[in-house]
Design a protein around this motif. Structure first.
Motif, short mmCIF file in Angstrom:
data_model
loop_
_atom_site.label_atom_id
_atom_site.label_comp_id
_atom_site.label_asym_id
_atom_site.label_seq_id
_atom_site.Cartn_x
_atom_site.Cartn_y
_atom_site.Cartn_z
N LEU A 1 28.52 55.49 33.56
CA LEU A 1 28.40 54.04 33.38
C LEU A 1 29.72 53.34 33.69
O LEU A 1 29.82 52.54 34.60
CB LEU A 1 27.93 53.72 31.96
N PHE A 2 30.75 53.66 32.95
CA PHE A 2 31.99 52.89 33.04
C PHE A 2 32.81 53.22 34.28
O PHE A 2 33.27 52.33 34.99
CB PHE A 2 32.81 53.09 31.77
N ALA A 3 33.02 54.51 34.54
CA ALA A 3 33.84 54.87 35.70
C ALA A 3 33.19 54.44 37.01
O ALA A 3 33.88 54.11 37.97
CB ALA A 3 34.11 56.38 35.71
N GLN A 4 31.86 54.43 37.05
CA GLN A 4 31.17 54.12 38.30
C GLN A 4 30.94 52.62 38.51
O GLN A 4 30.33 52.23 39.51
CB GLN A 4 29.82 54.85 38.33
N THR A 5 31.41 51.78 37.59
CA THR A 5 31.21 50.33 37.77
C THR A 5 31.90 49.81 39.02
O THR A 5 31.49 48.77 39.55
CB THR A 5 31.76 49.55 36.55
N LEU A 6 32.93 50.50 39.50
CA LEU A 6 33.63 50.01 40.68
C LEU A 6 32.72 49.96 41.90
O LEU A 6 33.03 49.25 42.88
CB LEU A 6 34.86 50.88 40.98
N LEU A 7 31.61 50.71 41.89
CA LEU A 7 30.67 50.64 43.01
C LEU A 7 30.21 49.20 43.25
O LEU A 7 29.99 48.80 44.39
CB LEU A 7 29.44 51.52 42.72
N ASN A 8 30.07 48.43 42.18
CA ASN A 8 29.62 47.05 42.30
C ASN A 8 30.77 46.05 42.15
O ASN A 8 30.74 44.98 42.75
CB ASN A 8 28.54 46.74 41.25
N VAL A 9 31.78 46.42 41.38
CA VAL A 9 32.84 45.47 41.04
C VAL A 9 33.91 45.38 42.11
O VAL A 9 34.53 44.33 42.30
CB VAL A 9 33.46 45.85 39.67
N ILE A 10 34.14 46.47 42.85
CA ILE A 10 35.30 46.52 43.76
C ILE A 10 35.29 45.42 44.82
O ILE A 10 36.36 44.90 45.16
CB ILE A 10 35.42 47.91 44.41
N PRO A 11 34.12 44.99 45.37
CA PRO A 11 34.20 43.91 46.38
C PRO A 11 34.80 42.63 45.82
O PRO A 11 35.43 41.87 46.56
CB PRO A 11 32.72 43.70 46.78
N GLY A 12 34.62 42.39 44.51
CA GLY A 12 35.11 41.16 43.91
C GLY A 12 36.53 41.24 43.38
O GLY A 12 37.16 40.19 43.17
N ILE A 13 37.07 42.44 43.17
CA ILE A 13 38.40 42.54 42.56
C ILE A 13 39.47 43.06 43.51
O ILE A 13 40.65 43.02 43.17
CB ILE A 13 38.37 43.43 41.30
N LYS A 14 39.09 43.54 44.69
CA LYS A 14 40.10 44.09 45.59
C LYS A 14 41.10 43.02 46.03
O LYS A 14 42.30 43.30 46.15
CB LYS A 14 39.46 44.77 46.80
N ASP A 15 40.62 41.81 46.27
CA ASP A 15 41.54 40.73 46.64
C ASP A 15 42.40 40.31 45.45
O ASP A 15 43.57 39.99 45.61
CB ASP A 15 40.75 39.53 47.17
N GLU A 16 41.81 40.32 44.26
CA GLU A 16 42.57 39.98 43.05
C GLU A 16 43.70 40.97 42.82
O GLU A 16 44.82 40.59 42.47
CB GLU A 16 41.63 39.97 41.85
N LEU A 17 43.41 42.25 43.04
CA LEU A 17 44.44 43.27 42.87
C LEU A 17 45.40 43.33 44.05
O LEU A 17 46.52 43.82 43.92
CB LEU A 17 43.78 44.64 42.69
N GLY A 18 44.95 42.85 45.21
CA GLY A 18 45.79 42.87 46.40
C GLY A 18 45.79 44.21 47.10
O GLY A 18 46.85 44.66 47.57
N VAL A 19 44.62 44.86 47.17
CA VAL A 19 44.52 46.16 47.85
C VAL A 19 43.59 46.02 49.05
O VAL A 19 42.68 45.18 49.06
CB VAL A 19 44.00 47.27 46.91
N GLU A 20 43.82 46.85 50.08
CA GLU A 20 43.00 46.81 51.29
C GLU A 20 41.64 47.45 51.03
O GLU A 20 41.45 48.22 50.09
CB GLU A 20 43.71 47.53 52.43
N GLN A 21 40.68 47.15 51.95
CA GLN A 21 39.33 47.66 51.80
C GLN A 21 39.28 49.18 51.82
O GLN A 21 38.57 49.82 51.04
CB GLN A 21 38.44 47.11 52.93
N THR A 22 40.08 49.80 52.71
CA THR A 22 40.05 51.26 52.81
C THR A 22 40.57 51.91 51.53
O THR A 22 40.04 52.92 51.08
CB THR A 22 40.87 51.75 54.01
N LEU A 23 41.62 51.32 50.93
CA LEU A 23 42.13 51.88 49.68
C LEU A 23 41.13 51.62 48.55
O LEU A 23 40.97 52.45 47.66
CB LEU A 23 43.49 51.27 49.34
N ALA A 24 40.46 50.47 48.59
CA ALA A 24 39.44 50.18 47.59
C ALA A 24 38.31 51.20 47.66
O ALA A 24 37.82 51.69 46.63
CB ALA A 24 38.89 48.77 47.79
N ASN A 25 37.89 51.56 48.89
CA ASN A 25 36.85 52.58 49.06
C ASN A 25 37.32 53.92 48.51
O ASN A 25 36.55 54.67 47.90
CB ASN A 25 36.47 52.72 50.53
#
Length: 509
Positions: free
Chosen positions: A32-56
């Motif tokens: 549940l918790f660790a896998q939330t990034l599957l849905n959350v990462i598109p919205g927070i990668k810019d906030e964190l300032g990381v590239e798409q490939t690193l987010a993946n």
């Protein structure tokens, strides 16, 4: 099947429903918790300032580390104690969640390093929790009680994965923010520790012939190198270049280290991965299909990312598309248990895989209008949940039902390694195909006349279709593996050892 002396001592203690709830909470902390990034990462990668490939990479690295070390943790659980390894996994879950929750924004290497480190620790946590809890369930329960416990265990894993997109989107869209996901995970980890307090130790009886055998460090090292090379190649391919010198070098490292790993494992008596377990067709079919169906988790990152980027939905709105998935999987896991008792594992595993494949195929119809696609995706995710609910308990039971007690931790580790590696590799390949498909000339896509509605996002929709159809392919291969490997009926010796299970009929699949 005989029971070892340490296991007989452990089974004198009787688990309660409170204890089983603690196990479910421990398991759910990953799915549940660790896998939330599957849905959350598109919205927070810019906030964190990381590239798409690193987010993946951040999305897949947790499952990758879980898969790499889960067999090690399963073997250690058999040797030094399953309860100890379970507790260690919960403490690591707390540590990983703290690191991610405290990850700073836009600080370059520090941000990337903390995000990846926290995700890696979460993977190590899952590697400890999953095989140890499965082995404890096998040690403390028998017959139908074990099947019931495995069903609830599956609710923690498959059910947790069903709720992850909706929960992640809800928290990310709330005033608490996405970091609250990991603070809540810490609270539930502490609650799990309280519920599991007093669990007696359980370990496998040591084989006198292997009592002094050294751990297979060489096998582990080449296994790590093999998987890290292929995961970096897949996740970073769009950035480094698929046919660049670095890319081709990673492929070469993967192939060479894989061949060396197989050479080591087939020759060593105390091998890191006990390949002899795969002589059991049922175990092989359950493990391989488990790998492939978990690989279909790439459906979530592609479909949910697509409707957010191309359709303008929020993480919460996209998460609502998986509501049917959550309800279906929770309602049908116990149905899968009953199907197992009635027909044996093969037929519900096949039925579940087929329904899952149809659901993912519906999610692949990205050429439609957004309103039509959202309806079909909701139905598709619901079918996805029904299929996994049918599949989960029969597959888990099939993987463990005929394994010697002394190897149950290792077998559990291999089975759950398949879950984690399938998830990591499936997500990485799906995301990479999604990104690669977006590079196709939009004018070429438009010339086909297939994509209706808006034309400014056809490249995104085409990439989504390619990534999603790969998941359909994974399910087709899973169905083939079940047909080839899992016998039509339970082995005779297993039926004699399980008088409580209704024998399947002699006809049909």
């Amino acid at each position: 099947m005989t029971t070892s002396a340490p296991e007989r001592a452990a089974t004198e203690w009787r688990p309660t429903d409170k204890w089983l709830l603690g196990v479910v909470l421990a398991v759910i902390n990953f799915w549940l918790f660790a896998q939330t990034l599957l849905n959350v990462i598109p919205g927070i990668k810019d906030e964190l300032g990381v590239e798409q490939t690193l987010a993946n990479l951040a999305v897949s690295i947790t499952s990758l580390f879980s898969g790499i070390f889960i067999v090690v943790a399963g073997g250690l659980a058999d040797r030094i104690g399953r309860t100890k390894i379970m507790y260690l996994g919960i403490y690591l879950s707390i540590a990983g969640s703290i690191i991610i929750a405290l990850t700073p924004e836009n600080l370059g290497a520090l941000t990337s390093g903390m995000l990846l480190a926290g995700r890696a620790v979460q993977g190590l946590s899952a590697a400890c929790i999953m095989p140890s809890t499965m082995a404890l369930v096998k040690a403390f329960y028998e017959g139908k009680a074990r099947q019931r416990a495995l069903s609830y265990w599956s609710i923690g894993s498959w059910g947790g994965s069903g709720f992850t997109a909706l929960f992640g989107g809800l928290m990310a869209s709330s005033p608490l923010g996405w970091r609250s996901i990991f603070w809540i995970s810490i609270v539930l980890s502490i609650l799990a520790l309280l519920l599991l307090h007093g669990t007696p130790e359980s370990r496998a009886e040591r084989d006198p012939e292997n009592a002094d055998a050294r751990f297979d460090w060489s096998g582990l090292i080449f296994f790590i190198v093999m998987l890290m090379a292929i995961n970096i190649y897949i996740s970073q391919g769009p950035h480094i270049g698929w046919l660049s010198l670095i890319g081709l070098s990673l492929v070469a490292i993967f192939v060479v280290s894989g061949l060396v790993f197989l050479q080591i494992e087939t020759r060593k008596r105390n091998s890191f991965v006990d390949l002899k377990l795969f002589r059991n067709g049922t175990f092989t079919g359950a493990t391989l299909s488990n790998f492939l169906l978990n690989g279909a988790a790439g459906t979530l990152i592609v479909a949910l990312g697509l409707v957010q980027i191309a359709g303008g939905l929020s993480s919460l709105q996209s998460g609502l598309l998986t509501l049917g998935y959550l309800v279906a999987i929770l309602l049908t896991i116990r149905v899968g248990e009953k199907l197992l008792q009635r027909f044996g594992p093969r037929r519900p595993m096949l039925w579940g895989s087929m329904i899952t494949g149809v659901g993912i195929l519906m999610c692949s119809l990205t050429f439609l209008l957004l309103s039509e696609y959202l309806v079909l995706t909701f139905i598709g995710f619901t079918l996805f949940g029904v299929g996994l609910g049918f599949y989960a308990t029969p597959s888990t039971d099939a993987a463990l039902s005929n394994v010697p007690d002394a190897q149950v931790g290792a077998a559990s580790g291999i089975y759950k390694m398949a879950s984690s590696l399938g998830n990591a590799i499936g997500v990485a390949i799906s995301a990479a195909l999604y990104v690669a498909g977006q590079n196709v000339n939009p004018e070429l896509i438009q010339s086909w006349g297939l994509f209706i509605g808006r034309q400014d996002n056809v490249a995104l929709r085409f990439g989504g279709a390619i990534g999603l159809l790969f998941n359909v392919f994974m399910v087709v291969v899973a169905i083939a593996s079940i047909i080839v490997s899992v016998p039509r009926d339970r082995p005779k010796e297993e039926e004699e050892a399980r008088p409580d299970v209704v024998a399947p009929p002699a006809f049909g699949n």
